[in-house]
Design an enzyme around this catalytic site. Sequence first.
Site, PDB file in Angstrom:
ATOM      1  N   SER A 141      -4.906   3.761   2.460  1.00 44.18           N
ATOM      2  CA  SER A 141      -5.137   2.661   3.124  1.00 44.18           C
ATOM      3  C   SER A 141      -4.025   1.671   3.714  1.00 44.18           C
ATOM      4  O   SER A 141      -2.876   2.054   3.026  1.00 44.18           O
ATOM      5  CB  SER A 141      -5.764   1.681   2.024  1.00 44.18           C
ATOM      6  OG  SER A 141      -5.970   0.211   2.450  1.00 44.18           O
ATOM      7  N   TYR A 154      -6.663  -2.804  -5.851  1.00 42.11           N
ATOM      8  CA  TYR A 154      -6.720  -1.839  -4.685  1.00 42.11           C
ATOM      9  C   TYR A 154      -5.664  -1.194  -4.256  1.00 42.11           C
ATOM     10  O   TYR A 154      -5.270  -0.283  -4.092  1.00 42.11           O
ATOM     11  CB  TYR A 154      -7.811  -2.443  -3.650  1.00 42.11           C
ATOM     12  CG  TYR A 154      -8.296  -1.532  -2.544  1.00 42.11           C
ATOM     13  CD1 TYR A 154      -9.156  -0.578  -2.715  1.00 42.11           C
ATOM     14  CD2 TYR A 154      -7.669  -1.640  -1.247  1.00 42.11           C
ATOM     15  CE1 TYR A 154      -9.708   0.165  -2.028  1.00 42.11           C
ATOM     16  CE2 TYR A 154      -7.966  -0.919  -0.359  1.00 42.11           C
ATOM     17  CZ  TYR A 154      -9.010   0.195  -0.435  1.00 42.11           C
ATOM     18  OH  TYR A 154      -9.350   1.050   0.579  1.00 42.11           O
TER      19      TYR A 154
END
Length: 257
Positions: A141, A154
């Site tokens: 990501s 995350y």
Amino acid sequence: MTSKQQKVALVTGGGSGIGQSICLRLALKGIKVIVVDLDLDAAKETSKKIYAQHGVADVYQLDISNHQSVKQVFGTIIAQHNIDILVNNAGIAHIGNIENTKEADLDRLYNVNVKGVYNCISASIEAMKTQKSGVIINMASIASSVGITDRFAYSMSKGAVLTMTYSVARDYIDHGIRCNCISPGRVHTPFVDNFLDNNYPHNRDEMFEKLSKSQPIGRMAQPEEIAALVDYLCSDEASFITGSNYPIDGGFVTINN
């Protein structure tokens, strides 16, 4: 072609969103796709779509955070097929800074996003070494490279995916195995729609526009665009590429920072 002759790709989280788009894209290339998902019905739906476009697929329900389950399921698959391509796409999200990230949240993100990738690579790496070839694509990501507000757990998990990619690429380059990762920005998936429906029911369109424009290019990515990059990195045309991180983010990392 027999199963040992036809190229095979295993895609985790293949039941929806980016994972489903990856499965459909690879199947169009004549690759047999192993659709793996915690949600069996979703995986079956992807399989139906693959067969509708005249592709071939198998379906397995699997919790990638469970080490023994991954070993068992991958062992069954490897007994029948070479795993030529492994796409570690399955993952979960969390919103919050360190103050409102509970220990249980951190453990949950670690177990799926980090340990899940470890489980799948470790269950397939020996077979790839034996066949002296293999392509591994990990889904990281932009949060693995830059700071994003309220993404503590995350970002931690996706940062680990990025560095695992570098390690695997280095350790197995002499075995004919390539390992790269992709770092998407915001992608318009059912996850985004559900997030907006649940959290912004009265100003959903306004928030969708705001989230879209957080990318300098002015919109979210489509899952098919991520799948196209996966397709390229798995292809023979990308045979010189390993140990690389590919942001696909509408300019977010380089233009916003």
